[in-house]
Design a protein around this motif. Structure first.
Motif, PDB file in Angstrom:
ATOM      1  N   HIS A   1       4.805  -2.035  21.901  1.00 57.68           N
ATOM      2  CA  HIS A   1       3.837  -1.970  22.568  1.00 57.68           C
ATOM      3  C   HIS A   1       2.465  -3.115  22.795  1.00 57.68           C
ATOM      4  CE1 HIS A   1       3.060   2.192  20.702  1.00 57.68           C
ATOM      5  NE2 HIS A   1       4.460   2.221  20.553  1.00 57.68           N
ATOM      6  N   GLU A   2       1.222  -3.176  23.649  1.00 55.55           N
ATOM      7  CA  GLU A   2       0.846  -3.993  23.848  1.00 55.55           C
ATOM      8  C   GLU A   2      -0.444  -4.126  22.374  1.00 55.55           C
ATOM      9  OE1 GLU A   2      -2.957  -6.183  26.421  1.00 55.55           O
ATOM     10  OE2 GLU A   2      -2.600  -2.763  27.043  1.00 55.55           O
TER      11      GLU A   2
ATOM     12  N   ASP B   1      11.596   3.727  19.991  1.00 53.86           N
ATOM     13  CA  ASP B   1      10.281   2.902  19.956  1.00 53.86           C
ATOM     14  C   ASP B   1      10.408   2.898  21.100  1.00 53.86           C
ATOM     15  OD1 ASP B   1      11.303   2.736  16.256  1.00 53.86           O
ATOM     16  OD2 ASP B   1       9.325   2.176  15.861  1.00 53.86           O
ATOM     17  N   ARG B   2       9.122   2.618  21.658  1.00 54.57           N
ATOM     18  CA  ARG B   2       8.473   1.765  22.701  1.00 54.57           C
ATOM     19  C   ARG B   2       7.596   0.470  22.058  1.00 54.57           C
ATOM     20  NH1 ARG B   2       9.576   3.160  27.726  1.00 54.57           N
ATOM     21  NH2 ARG B   2      10.173   6.073  27.070  1.00 54.57           N
TER      22      ARG B   2
ATOM     23  N   ALA C   1       4.480   4.315  15.985  1.00 55.46           N
ATOM     24  CA  ALA C   1       4.119   4.190  16.767  1.00 55.46           C
ATOM     25  C   ALA C   1       1.907   4.077  16.747  1.00 55.46           C
ATOM     26  CB  ALA C   1       4.363   4.877  18.154  1.00 55.46           C
TER      27      ALA C   1
ATOM     28  N   PRO D   1       4.440  -3.798  27.759  1.00 56.61           N
ATOM     29  CA  PRO D   1       4.209  -2.473  27.009  1.00 56.61           C
ATOM     30  C   PRO D   1       4.797  -1.579  27.859  1.00 56.61           C
ATOM     31  CG  PRO D   1       2.405  -4.427  27.752  1.00 56.61           C
ATOM     32  CD  PRO D   1       3.083  -4.910  27.928  1.00 56.61           C
ATOM     33  N   GLY D   2       5.066  -0.454  26.960  1.00 56.15           N
ATOM     34  CA  GLY D   2       6.095   0.461  27.767  1.00 56.15           C
ATOM     35  C   GLY D   2       7.189   0.317  27.659  1.00 56.15           C
TER      36      GLY D   2
ATOM     37  N   ARG E   1      -5.383   8.066  14.572  1.00 52.60           N
ATOM     38  CA  ARG E   1      -4.044   7.955  15.266  1.00 52.60           C
ATOM     39  C   ARG E   1      -3.410   8.308  13.893  1.00 52.60           C
ATOM     40  NH1 ARG E   1      -3.251   1.698  15.860  1.00 52.60           N
ATOM     41  NH2 ARG E   1      -5.283   1.134  17.203  1.00 52.60           N
TER      42      ARG E   1
ATOM     43  N   SER F   1       0.084  -1.076  17.050  1.00 53.60           N
ATOM     44  CA  SER F   1      -1.202  -1.946  18.406  1.00 53.60           C
ATOM     45  C   SER F   1      -2.026  -2.060  17.098  1.00 53.60           C
ATOM     46  CB  SER F   1      -1.303  -1.298  19.602  1.00 53.60           C
ATOM     47  OG  SER F   1      -2.642  -2.025  20.215  1.00 53.60           O
TER      48      SER F   1
ATOM     49  N   GLN G   1       1.665  -4.976  20.171  1.00 55.02           N
ATOM     50  CA  GLN G   1       1.611  -5.847  18.803  1.00 55.02           C
ATOM     51  C   GLN G   1       2.775  -6.970  18.284  1.00 55.02           C
ATOM     52  OE1 GLN G   1       4.859  -3.196  20.281  1.00 55.02           O
ATOM     53  NE2 GLN G   1       6.127  -2.571  17.854  1.00 55.02           N
TER      54      GLN G   1
END
Length: 356
Positions: free
Chosen positions: A304-305, A301-302, A122, A252-253, A14, A126, A307
């Protein structure tokens, strides 16, 4: 390889992907959050209030750690993965550029962690299998310690006595209490009630932020000595509905900033002042920082699954807070203890007030 160690290759992938996307050869990780995450929960602190005692240079050819002569032996024996290269500096060495610590950095384009703050958040958002198991266990410990202590408390117990017992219970279980709050009936107006010598009285709130293996569990619980007043019952039910609005919105997203309007609208919808969200931070993603990051207007930020989150809506005399994990079936509370009373809110068991 342990379940935690099995996470490291993916963490490295990552970070290398972040470097590639930003045209850099290396990044120097220097915050406690990033270093502990990347090193699978290594204890890289001495003072709980101080910066980490190690930094990590991540690049295509490997991972390198720099620390002082005071810390090298402990880190090597107890904390560092076997696949990192350690550089030891004199304890009195003055701060210097990375290339003076890491010879490999002399021919690299090295970015500071701050330059990649959002993409690195990010990258760690996850949770991976090993750290998920560690986090679940820690959150259960934090909830259990709160149950143990508040089940023994009396109206005459002082806030400091409660905090001392919480601290002892966490340390016995290998966790570090990085935040301990306690408010008796006299001080419920304070959102961050540092413990005092005041007695609990008929109603009290206790908060722990407990760290173990780098991860931080965030939990709030209430105890009451006697039945609830109508006003208390309404406030407790209302704040649980505010939290439920946020939990229902997570997917998510989703841009994290879009959660703030949900909170802003939830307070007046459930009987609170419309400005209540301005009087205390509302929480956000959790994990290797208490909030990573806090929810603020414009946060980039978004969601996340897989998270973790810790939301903490609050109002005068009311607050709810648990650490939850966003899975395929929605948010799942992690900081649970089967001994603690619960109330069903939109299909979820949420913590009620412990009545004694």
């Amino acid at each position: 390889m342990s379940s935690s160690g099995a996470d490291r290759p993916e963490k490295r992938r990552r970070v290398l992907r972040v470097l590639q996307e930003h045209g850099a050869d290396a990044v120097l990780l220097e915050s406690a959050t990033a270093v502990s995450w990347y090193l699978d929960g290594a204890r890289v602190h001495v003072s709980l209030a101080g910066p980490p005692v190690a930094s990590v240079l991540v690049h295509q050819d490997g991972d390198e750690v720099v620390t002082s002569a005071s810390e090298a032996a402990r880190l090597t024996a107890e904390e560092l993965p076997d696949d990192v290269r350690l550089h030891e500096l004199p304890w009195h060495a003055a701060p210097a550029a990375p290339e003076s610590w890491f010879p490999a950095a002399r021919s690299m384009a090295v970015l500071a962690e701050d330059c990649l703050a959002a993409p690195l958040r990010a990258a760690r958002a996850s949770l991976l299998p090993g750290e998920t198991l560690r986090y679940e266990a820690l959150c259960r410990v934090a909830a259990a310690v709160l149950t143990d202590v508040l089940s023994r408390a009396t109206p005459h117990s002082t806030e400091r006595e409660v905090a001392a017992e919480l601290s002892a219970g966490l340390v016995r279980r290998g966790a570090e209490p990085i935040v301990l709050l306690c408010s008796g009936a006299q001080r419920l107006a304070h959102r961050h009630p540092l413990p005092t010598a005041a007695p609990l009285g008929r109603r009290a709130m206790a908060v722990v932020c407990a760290r173990r293996g780098g991860l931080i569990a965030n939990v709030t619980r209430w105890v009451r000595f006697g039945p609830a007043t109508a006003q208390e019952a309404d406030a407790e039910a209302g704040i649980a509905e505010v939290e439920a609005d946020v939990l229902d919105a997570l997917r998510p997203g989703l841009p994290l900033a879009d959660v703030l309007p949900v909170l802003q609208q939830a307070y007046p919808r459930h009987g609170f002042d419309a400005g209540e969200w301005t009087r205390h931070h509302q929480g956000g993603p959790a994990g290797y920082a208490g909030r990573d990051p806090r929810l603020v207007p414009g946060v980039p930020d978004r969601v996340h699954e897989h998270q973790a989150f810790a939301w903490n809506p609050s109002a005068p005399g009311a607050k709810i807070e648990d650490t939850v994990l966003l899975g395929a079936g929605g948010p799942r509370p992690l900081s649970v203890d089967p001994r603690w009373p619960v109330v069903r809110v939109r299909g979820r068991d949420r913590p009620a007030t412990l009545e004694r």
